[in-house]
Write a protein that holds these residues in place. Structure first.
Motif, PDB file in Angstrom:
ATOM      1  N   LEU A 131       4.766 -38.937 -41.809  1.00 38.50           N
ATOM      2  CA  LEU A 131       4.423 -40.298 -41.398  1.00 38.50           C
ATOM      3  C   LEU A 131       3.379 -40.844 -42.363  1.00 38.50           C
ATOM      4  O   LEU A 131       2.226 -40.379 -42.389  1.00 38.50           O
ATOM      5  CB  LEU A 131       3.890 -40.293 -39.964  1.00 38.50           C
ATOM      6  N   VAL A 132       3.777 -41.812 -43.173  1.00 38.21           N
ATOM      7  CA  VAL A 132       2.907 -42.361 -44.211  1.00 38.21           C
ATOM      8  C   VAL A 132       2.436 -43.753 -43.795  1.00 38.21           C
ATOM      9  O   VAL A 132       3.263 -44.637 -43.530  1.00 38.21           O
ATOM     10  CB  VAL A 132       3.645 -42.446 -45.563  1.00 38.21           C
ATOM     11  N   GLN A 133       1.125 -43.931 -43.735  1.00 40.90           N
ATOM     12  CA  GLN A 133       0.582 -45.262 -43.466  1.00 40.90           C
ATOM     13  C   GLN A 133       0.300 -45.945 -44.801  1.00 40.90           C
ATOM     14  O   GLN A 133      -0.508 -45.472 -45.596  1.00 40.90           O
ATOM     15  CB  GLN A 133      -0.700 -45.185 -42.642  1.00 40.90           C
TER      16      GLN A 133
ATOM     17  N   LEU B  84       7.577 -44.811 -42.740  1.00 39.05           N
ATOM     18  CA  LEU B  84       6.489 -45.655 -43.233  1.00 39.05           C
ATOM     19  C   LEU B  84       5.955 -46.552 -42.121  1.00 39.05           C
ATOM     20  O   LEU B  84       6.725 -47.101 -41.336  1.00 39.05           O
ATOM     21  CB  LEU B  84       6.958 -46.519 -44.410  1.00 39.05           C
ATOM     22  N   ALA B  85       4.643 -46.691 -42.083  1.00 42.29           N
ATOM     23  CA  ALA B  85       3.996 -47.617 -41.154  1.00 42.29           C
ATOM     24  C   ALA B  85       2.991 -48.434 -41.950  1.00 42.29           C
ATOM     25  O   ALA B  85       2.323 -47.906 -42.841  1.00 42.29           O
ATOM     26  CB  ALA B  85       3.296 -46.852 -40.039  1.00 42.29           C
ATOM     27  N   TRP B  86       2.891 -49.721 -41.635  1.00 42.59           N
ATOM     28  CA  TRP B  86       2.005 -50.603 -42.390  1.00 42.59           C
ATOM     29  C   TRP B  86       0.668 -50.835 -41.703  1.00 42.59           C
ATOM     30  O   TRP B  86      -0.175 -51.546 -42.211  1.00 42.59           O
ATOM     31  CB  TRP B  86       2.715 -51.922 -42.681  1.00 42.59           C
ATOM     32  N   ASN B  87       0.473 -50.239 -40.555  1.00 39.95           N
ATOM     33  CA  ASN B  87      -0.832 -50.292 -39.900  1.00 39.95           C
ATOM     34  C   ASN B  87      -0.905 -49.157 -38.884  1.00 39.95           C
ATOM     35  O   ASN B  87       0.089 -48.458 -38.629  1.00 39.95           O
ATOM     36  CB  ASN B  87      -1.063 -51.655 -39.215  1.00 39.95           C
ATOM     37  N   ALA B  88      -2.099 -48.971 -38.325  1.00 46.66           N
ATOM     38  CA  ALA B  88      -2.314 -47.857 -37.402  1.00 46.66           C
ATOM     39  C   ALA B  88      -1.467 -47.993 -36.140  1.00 46.66           C
ATOM     40  O   ALA B  88      -0.979 -46.997 -35.594  1.00 46.66           O
ATOM     41  CB  ALA B  88      -3.798 -47.781 -37.040  1.00 46.66           C
TER      42      ALA B  88
ATOM     43  N   LYS C  73      -4.881 -44.748 -30.552  1.00 43.86           N
ATOM     44  CA  LYS C  73      -5.074 -45.837 -29.588  1.00 43.86           C
ATOM     45  C   LYS C  73      -3.768 -46.533 -29.236  1.00 43.86           C
ATOM     46  O   LYS C  73      -3.681 -47.210 -28.202  1.00 43.86           O
ATOM     47  CB  LYS C  73      -6.065 -46.860 -30.152  1.00 43.86           C
ATOM     48  N   SER C  74      -2.756 -46.386 -30.101  1.00 48.42           N
ATOM     49  CA  SER C  74      -1.472 -47.055 -29.866  1.00 48.42           C
ATOM     50  C   SER C  74      -0.481 -46.174 -29.116  1.00 48.42           C
ATOM     51  O   SER C  74       0.608 -46.622 -28.794  1.00 48.42           O
ATOM     52  CB  SER C  74      -0.861 -47.488 -31.212  1.00 48.42           C
ATOM     53  N   ILE C  75      -0.838 -44.925 -28.859  1.00 49.31           N
ATOM     54  CA  ILE C  75       0.037 -44.026 -28.101  1.00 49.31           C
ATOM     55  C   ILE C  75      -0.361 -44.140 -26.641  1.00 49.31           C
ATOM     56  O   ILE C  75      -1.325 -43.514 -26.186  1.00 49.31           O
ATOM     57  CB  ILE C  75      -0.083 -42.579 -28.614  1.00 49.31           C
ATOM     58  N   LEU C  76       0.364 -44.960 -25.899  1.00 49.01           N
ATOM     59  CA  LEU C  76      -0.042 -45.325 -24.541  1.00 49.01           C
ATOM     60  C   LEU C  76       0.870 -44.775 -23.456  1.00 49.01           C
ATOM     61  O   LEU C  76       0.434 -44.584 -22.319  1.00 49.01           O
ATOM     62  CB  LEU C  76      -0.104 -46.859 -24.424  1.00 49.01           C
ATOM     63  N   THR C  77       2.139 -44.534 -23.770  1.00 52.79           N
ATOM     64  CA  THR C  77       3.104 -44.185 -22.720  1.00 52.79           C
ATOM     65  C   THR C  77       3.350 -42.691 -22.595  1.00 52.79           C
ATOM     66  O   THR C  77       4.083 -42.264 -21.698  1.00 52.79           O
ATOM     67  CB  THR C  77       4.448 -44.891 -22.975  1.00 52.79           C
TER      68      THR C  77
ATOM     69  N   LYS D 270       3.020 -45.933 -32.710  1.00 57.16           N
ATOM     70  CA  LYS D 270       4.265 -46.197 -31.988  1.00 57.16           C
ATOM     71  C   LYS D 270       5.405 -45.298 -32.484  1.00 57.16           C
ATOM     72  O   LYS D 270       6.292 -44.927 -31.718  1.00 57.16           O
ATOM     73  CB  LYS D 270       4.650 -47.664 -32.130  1.00 57.16           C
ATOM     74  N   ILE D 271       5.390 -44.963 -33.780  1.00 59.40           N
ATOM     75  CA  ILE D 271       6.417 -44.069 -34.311  1.00 59.40           C
ATOM     76  C   ILE D 271       6.300 -42.686 -33.668  1.00 59.40           C
ATOM     77  O   ILE D 271       7.297 -42.089 -33.241  1.00 59.40           O
ATOM     78  CB  ILE D 271       6.316 -43.981 -35.848  1.00 59.40           C
ATOM     79  N   ILE D 272       5.085 -42.169 -33.578  1.00 61.35           N
ATOM     80  CA  ILE D 272       4.861 -40.875 -32.940  1.00 61.35           C
ATOM     81  C   ILE D 272       5.276 -40.933 -31.480  1.00 61.35           C
ATOM     82  O   ILE D 272       5.954 -40.032 -30.957  1.00 61.35           O
ATOM     83  CB  ILE D 272       3.387 -40.465 -33.063  1.00 61.35           C
ATOM     84  N   GLU D 273       4.890 -41.993 -30.807  1.00 63.37           N
ATOM     85  CA  GLU D 273       5.222 -42.184 -29.398  1.00 63.37           C
ATOM     86  C   GLU D 273       6.732 -42.215 -29.188  1.00 63.37           C
ATOM     87  O   GLU D 273       7.264 -41.577 -28.265  1.00 63.37           O
ATOM     88  CB  GLU D 273       4.591 -43.486 -28.916  1.00 63.37           C
ATOM     89  N   THR D 274       7.453 -42.911 -30.067  1.00 61.57           N
ATOM     90  CA  THR D 274       8.906 -43.031 -29.942  1.00 61.57           C
ATOM     91  C   THR D 274       9.596 -41.696 -30.153  1.00 61.57           C
ATOM     92  O   THR D 274      10.554 -41.356 -29.442  1.00 61.57           O
ATOM     93  CB  THR D 274       9.444 -44.065 -30.945  1.00 61.57           C
ATOM     94  N   TYR D 275       9.133 -40.915 -31.129  1.00 63.74           N
ATOM     95  CA  TYR D 275       9.726 -39.597 -31.348  1.00 63.74           C
ATOM     96  C   TYR D 275       9.617 -38.739 -30.088  1.00 63.74           C
ATOM     97  O   TYR D 275      10.553 -38.022 -29.724  1.00 63.74           O
ATOM     98  CB  TYR D 275       9.050 -38.889 -32.524  1.00 63.74           C
ATOM     99  N   LYS D 276       8.481 -38.798 -29.415  1.00 59.55           N
ATOM    100  CA  LYS D 276       8.299 -38.009 -28.196  1.00 59.55           C
ATOM    101  C   LYS D 276       9.171 -38.546 -27.071  1.00 59.55           C
ATOM    102  O   LYS D 276       9.800 -37.775 -26.328  1.00 59.55           O
ATOM    103  CB  LYS D 276       6.830 -38.014 -27.778  1.00 59.55           C
ATOM    104  N   GLN D 277       9.228 -39.870 -26.919  1.00 65.32           N
ATOM    105  CA  GLN D 277      10.015 -40.466 -25.847  1.00 65.32           C
ATOM    106  C   GLN D 277      11.501 -40.133 -25.986  1.00 65.32           C
ATOM    107  O   GLN D 277      12.209 -39.973 -24.990  1.00 65.32           O
ATOM    108  CB  GLN D 277       9.821 -41.983 -25.837  1.00 65.32           C
ATOM    109  N   PHE D 278      11.988 -40.045 -27.222  1.00 63.73           N
ATOM    110  CA  PHE D 278      13.403 -39.806 -27.460  1.00 63.73           C
ATOM    111  C   PHE D 278      13.701 -38.332 -27.732  1.00 63.73           C
ATOM    112  O   PHE D 278      14.786 -37.999 -28.199  1.00 63.73           O
ATOM    113  CB  PHE D 278      13.887 -40.654 -28.642  1.00 63.73           C
TER     114      PHE D 278
END
Length: 256
Positions: free
Chosen positions: A130-132, A158-162, A73-77, A167-175
């Motif tokens: 990617l560890v939540q 590390l991510a502390w919430n979903a 749900k957080s992968i929007l762009t 956003k980490i996955i999204e950023t890897y793709k964007q960059f």
């Protein structure tokens, strides 16, 4: 939190095929089987037919088993494309993939990630774990996962919430195709800016202080020969910064 058995981890890790240096920029091993390996396939299999390219090169490939994961749900762009013919949970580039792991699930199934890595084999150059962090006491589990990451050539994030995980996955793709100098330190070429940067390396002198010092004394030489009292009179500098600056400038550049 339960302690993880070191011997069982060592046994599983010892049977894994680890990437060897130098790393090759490849996505998957050459076809050696007619059945696509998956996270629940035979753990001893390390090869699989190459996945078909994404219909949209800007898409994140998502394994179908990740449907319903709140992080999506957080992968929007960037668009998502669900696939069954990929081994990792997410493919974020031609040579980059992501394995997702909840610490809560890891505590219940500590061998799960090792089995996933065995299925992944030597595929992909950049392999992100990617560890939540969704447990109150994550330290022991993270210690074990850090060791696995080092041995299996993983980059652990590390991510502390979903939302953070998505956003980490999204950023890897964007960059994916951005040059590395985008995050590298920029070296100033202007002489004045070089002096400002050099002075701000002296804590607690900030950029405003450095500009004021150069405007007051004209050049670096005059700042170096100025007394501590004179430095403290510079607007905005004060006794504390002046003392630190004076002490640093009077230290020998070469130690004996």
């Amino acid at each position: 939190m339960d302690e993880f058995d070191d011997d069982s981890f060592n046994d599983v890790l010892g049977s894994m095929e680890m990437p060897t240096a130098p790393k090759q920029p490849k996505v998957q091993e050459p076809p050696a089987a007619t059945v696509v390996a998956s996270s629940n396939s035979n753990p001893s299999s390390t090869t699989a037919p190459a996945a078909k390219p994404a219909s949209n090169p800007h898409s994140v490939l998502v394994h179908s088993k990740q449907r319903g994961n709140p992080i999506l749900k957080s992968i929007l762009t960037v668009p998502l494309e669900f696939r069954d013919d990929i081994i990792p949970d997410y493919v974020v580039g031609r040579t980059s993939c992501v394995l997702y792991l909840s610490l809560k699930y890891h505590n219940l199934n500590p061998d799960y990630i090792c089995q996933r890595l065995k299925a992944l084999g030597k595929m992909y150059e950049l392999r992100v774990l990617l560890v939540q962090v969704d447990t109150p006491e994550p330290h022991n589990a993270l210690k074990s996962l850090t060791r696995i990451s080092l041995l299996a050539d993983l980059t652990m994030m590390l991510a502390w919430n979903a939302e953070e995980a998505g956003k980490i996955i999204e950023t890897y793709k964007q960059f994916e195709k951005r040059p590395p100098d985008l995050i590298m330190e920029r070296v100033e070429s202007n002489p004045h800016q070089k002096l400002v940067a050099a002075l701000t390396n002296i804590k607690p002198v900030n950029k405003t202080d450095a500009v004021t010092l150069l405007q007051t004394f004209g050049n670096l030489g005059n700042i170096i020969i100025a007394s501590e009292e004179r430095l403290s009179q510079v607007m905005g500098l004060g006794p504390r910064k002046a003392k630190k600056l004076y002490k640093t400038l009077q230290e020998p550049f070469l130690s004996k």
